[in-house]
Write a protein that holds these residues in place. Structure first.
Motif, PDB file in Angstrom:
ATOM      1  N   ASN A  89       0.829  -1.258  -0.129  1.00 43.53           N
ATOM      2  CA  ASN A  89      -0.042  -0.070   0.167  1.00 43.53           C
ATOM      3  C   ASN A  89       0.926   1.239   0.151  1.00 43.53           C
ATOM      4  O   ASN A  89       1.777   1.368   0.744  1.00 43.53           O
ATOM      5  CB  ASN A  89      -1.056  -0.061   1.294  1.00 43.53           C
ATOM      6  N   PRO A  90       0.653   2.373  -0.943  1.00 44.61           N
ATOM      7  CA  PRO A  90       1.485   3.504  -0.907  1.00 44.61           C
ATOM      8  C   PRO A  90       1.492   4.246   0.382  1.00 44.61           C
ATOM      9  O   PRO A  90       2.458   5.095   0.444  1.00 44.61           O
ATOM     10  CB  PRO A  90       0.899   4.110  -2.242  1.00 44.61           C
ATOM     11  N   ALA A  91       0.620   4.019   1.267  1.00 41.15           N
ATOM     12  CA  ALA A  91       0.653   4.650   2.363  1.00 41.15           C
ATOM     13  C   ALA A  91       1.782   4.198   3.508  1.00 41.15           C
ATOM     14  O   ALA A  91       1.988   4.827   4.562  1.00 41.15           O
ATOM     15  CB  ALA A  91      -0.463   4.433   3.320  1.00 41.15           C
ATOM     16  N   MET A  92       2.606   3.226   2.954  1.00 42.37           N
ATOM     17  CA  MET A  92       3.761   2.746   3.824  1.00 42.37           C
ATOM     18  C   MET A  92       5.104   2.837   3.082  1.00 42.37           C
ATOM     19  O   MET A  92       5.832   1.693   3.152  1.00 42.37           O
ATOM     20  CB  MET A  92       3.436   1.136   4.134  1.00 42.37           C
ATOM     21  N   PRO A  93       5.506   3.962   2.722  1.00 40.35           N
ATOM     22  CA  PRO A  93       6.719   4.170   2.075  1.00 40.35           C
ATOM     23  C   PRO A  93       7.985   3.872   2.981  1.00 40.35           C
ATOM     24  O   PRO A  93       9.024   3.228   2.364  1.00 40.35           O
ATOM     25  CB  PRO A  93       7.083   5.768   1.639  1.00 40.35           C
ATOM     26  N   ASN A  94       7.855   3.873   4.240  1.00 40.95           N
ATOM     27  CA  ASN A  94       8.956   3.433   5.414  1.00 40.95           C
ATOM     28  C   ASN A  94       8.994   2.017   5.245  1.00 40.95           C
ATOM     29  O   ASN A  94      10.183   1.531   5.057  1.00 40.95           O
ATOM     30  CB  ASN A  94       8.655   4.065   6.540  1.00 40.95           C
ATOM     31  N   LEU A  95       7.995   1.378   5.333  1.00 44.72           N
ATOM     32  CA  LEU A  95       8.096  -0.019   5.251  1.00 44.72           C
ATOM     33  C   LEU A  95       8.694  -0.606   4.022  1.00 44.72           C
ATOM     34  O   LEU A  95       9.501  -1.515   3.943  1.00 44.72           O
ATOM     35  CB  LEU A  95       6.616  -0.761   5.666  1.00 44.72           C
ATOM     36  N   HIS A  96       8.136   0.223   2.932  1.00 46.49           N
ATOM     37  CA  HIS A  96       8.931  -0.290   1.557  1.00 46.49           C
ATOM     38  C   HIS A  96      10.299  -0.012   1.498  1.00 46.49           C
ATOM     39  O   HIS A  96      11.242  -0.680   0.925  1.00 46.49           O
ATOM     40  CB  HIS A  96       8.181   0.817   0.383  1.00 46.49           C
ATOM     41  N   ARG A  97      10.914   1.093   2.208  1.00 48.63           N
ATOM     42  CA  ARG A  97      12.398   1.215   2.102  1.00 48.63           C
ATOM     43  C   ARG A  97      12.934   0.067   2.965  1.00 48.63           C
ATOM     44  O   ARG A  97      14.195  -0.262   2.615  1.00 48.63           O
ATOM     45  CB  ARG A  97      12.651   2.746   2.931  1.00 48.63           C
ATOM     46  N   LEU A  98      12.426  -0.227   3.900  1.00 51.47           N
ATOM     47  CA  LEU A  98      13.261  -1.347   4.835  1.00 51.47           C
ATOM     48  C   LEU A  98      13.004  -2.454   3.928  1.00 51.47           C
ATOM     49  O   LEU A  98      14.059  -3.268   4.167  1.00 51.47           O
ATOM     50  CB  LEU A  98      12.138  -1.397   6.167  1.00 51.47           C
TER      51      LEU A  98
END
Length: 409
Positions: A89-98
């Protein structure tokens, strides 16, 4: 009472009570290996829509199932690609970075053994670690801690340094391992999720009262729909609370003399109506959770490299959107893992597919991974809880569920 997050006193800790609990015992085996592991469990109460959080964009039946509510890699609000099958989900850019850095793992199509749809019973199974709901006074995380052998008498004498954040002790941490607690200055108002769980309780205990409550809740929902001006402020309040509670947990756990294991409960995930996976309520909740994970990473400091954060929920939601643009209680969902100790950058899934014949009872994502196996893998390989104790004491009647291997570096 206002408490300084940076320098809480012992008296302040003792006066507080809440939903983040931890234990100061350091397992002897971890100490012998030269490690100092941390484990933080975040329970999302209300049942997370795993298909909205991590969408199966590579499944040929996905778009037909959810139509214009389906998260895709194109369109106005595209998802964040994870691999050929899934997008975050695009609301989670930090998790995507991790995830891209190898410090996050997604476990999809996962669930506890529970296959009904009551929040109370589902949370009971999730937090107790038992195969069915019932009268139980201890949780799996507390029993896991009790099974560990402390690293010397100093750790045993420091056991009372455990703590909690929030107003109520979750079942997952109740038991023989001692706890202290801390209450943040800011607490969120009672959520729709809390009201729905109370309604669920009264439907079983007092159907007449439940009908009255349901009518009043329906009127309140209509009233809220008239004026949306307060929604941004409410979303900001939730985001601030999530970050503050999670960040406080991390600060305590990062301290050399602080606790090493904790559990934090976050309400609000029951999205029966107007779910808003891309631009509404659920998107705001996922963004707040993403901010909480960022706060944990920041406040853990050097301890982050030996940390694991496990985000779990009682069950998933229906594969199809309902008539009020929401989702009803379902089965399979996601578990989100983050932390420097993970062998991340992967989606762990035995994907069942989304054709109607493959759905559980033709309505839910089928669970193909037992959540207990994921938790067993973390407890065994991160904290070094004995595998025999995991099968008999921590998760009773689970000898057939093997720990998921390879989650950690």
């Amino acid at each position: 009472m206002t408490i300084d997050l940076h320098a809480p006193t012992r008296r302040q800790l003792l006066l507080a009570s809440g939903t983040l609990f931890a234990w100061a015992h350091l397992p002897r085996l971890a100490r012998a290996e030269g490690r100092d592991p941390r484990l933080l469990v975040i329970v999302l109460r209300g049942a997370l829509d795993g298909l909205a959080a991590v969408a199966p964009v590579g499944d040929p039946d996905w778009i037909a199932l959810r139509g214009d509510k389906a998260l895709t890699l194109a369109g106005k609000t595209p998802g964040l690609p994870l691999d050929a099958m899934f997008a975050l989900n695009p609301a989670m850019p930090n998790l995507h970075r991790l995830y891209q850095a190898g410090a996050a793992t997604i476990v999809h199509a996962a669930a506890t053994p529970y296959r009904e749809r009551s929040h109370f019973d589902g949370q009971d199974v999730l937090e107790s670690g038992l195969v069915r709901p019932g009268a139980v006074s201890t949780g799996w995380l507390n029993r896991a801690l009790a099974a560990l052998e402390p690293a010397g008498s100093a750790a045993r004498s420091n056991a009372r340094n455990a703590f909690a954040v929030g107003p109520i002790a979750p079942l997952v941490v109740r038991g023989p391992a001692p706890v202290l607690s801390w209450t943040p200055p800011r607490l969120p108002p009672a959520s729709d999720d809390t009201a729905m769980r109370l309604l669920d309780l009264y439907r079983h205990a007092d159907p007449a009262l439940a009908r009255v409550l349901e009518e009043r809740m329906g009127l309140a929902e209509i009233a809220r729909g008239v004026d949306d001006k307060s929604r941004p402020a409410a979303a900001a309040q939730v985001r601030a609370f999530f970050a503050e509670a999670a960040g406080a947990a991390a600060k305590f756990m990062a301290r050399p003399d602080g606790p090493r294991v904790g559990a934090l409960a976050l309400d609000g995930w029951d999205t029966h109506a107007n779910e808003g996976a891309l631009d509404g309520r659920l998107a705001a909740l996922l963004g707040a959770l993403d901010g909480a994970i960022a706060a944990i990473e920041t406040n853990m400091g050097e301890a982050w490299r030996e940390s694991v954060v496990a985000v779990i929920t009682e069950f998933g939601r229906t594969a199809r959107i309902n008539g009020t643009d929401g989702t009803d209680h379902g089965t399979g969902t996601v578990a989100l893992l983050a932390g420097g100790a993970l062998k991340g950058g992967r989606v762990v899934a035995d994907w069942p597919g989304l054709k109607e014949a493959n759905l559980h009872e033709k309505r839910d994502l089928k669970a193909t991974t037992d959540l207990r196996g994921v938790l067993k893998g973390l407890l065994r390989d991160h904290l070094r809880v004995d595998e025999g104790a995991l099968a008999s004491k921590v998760f009773p009647e689970s000898s057939a569920v093997k720990p998921v291997a390879g989650l950690l570096t």
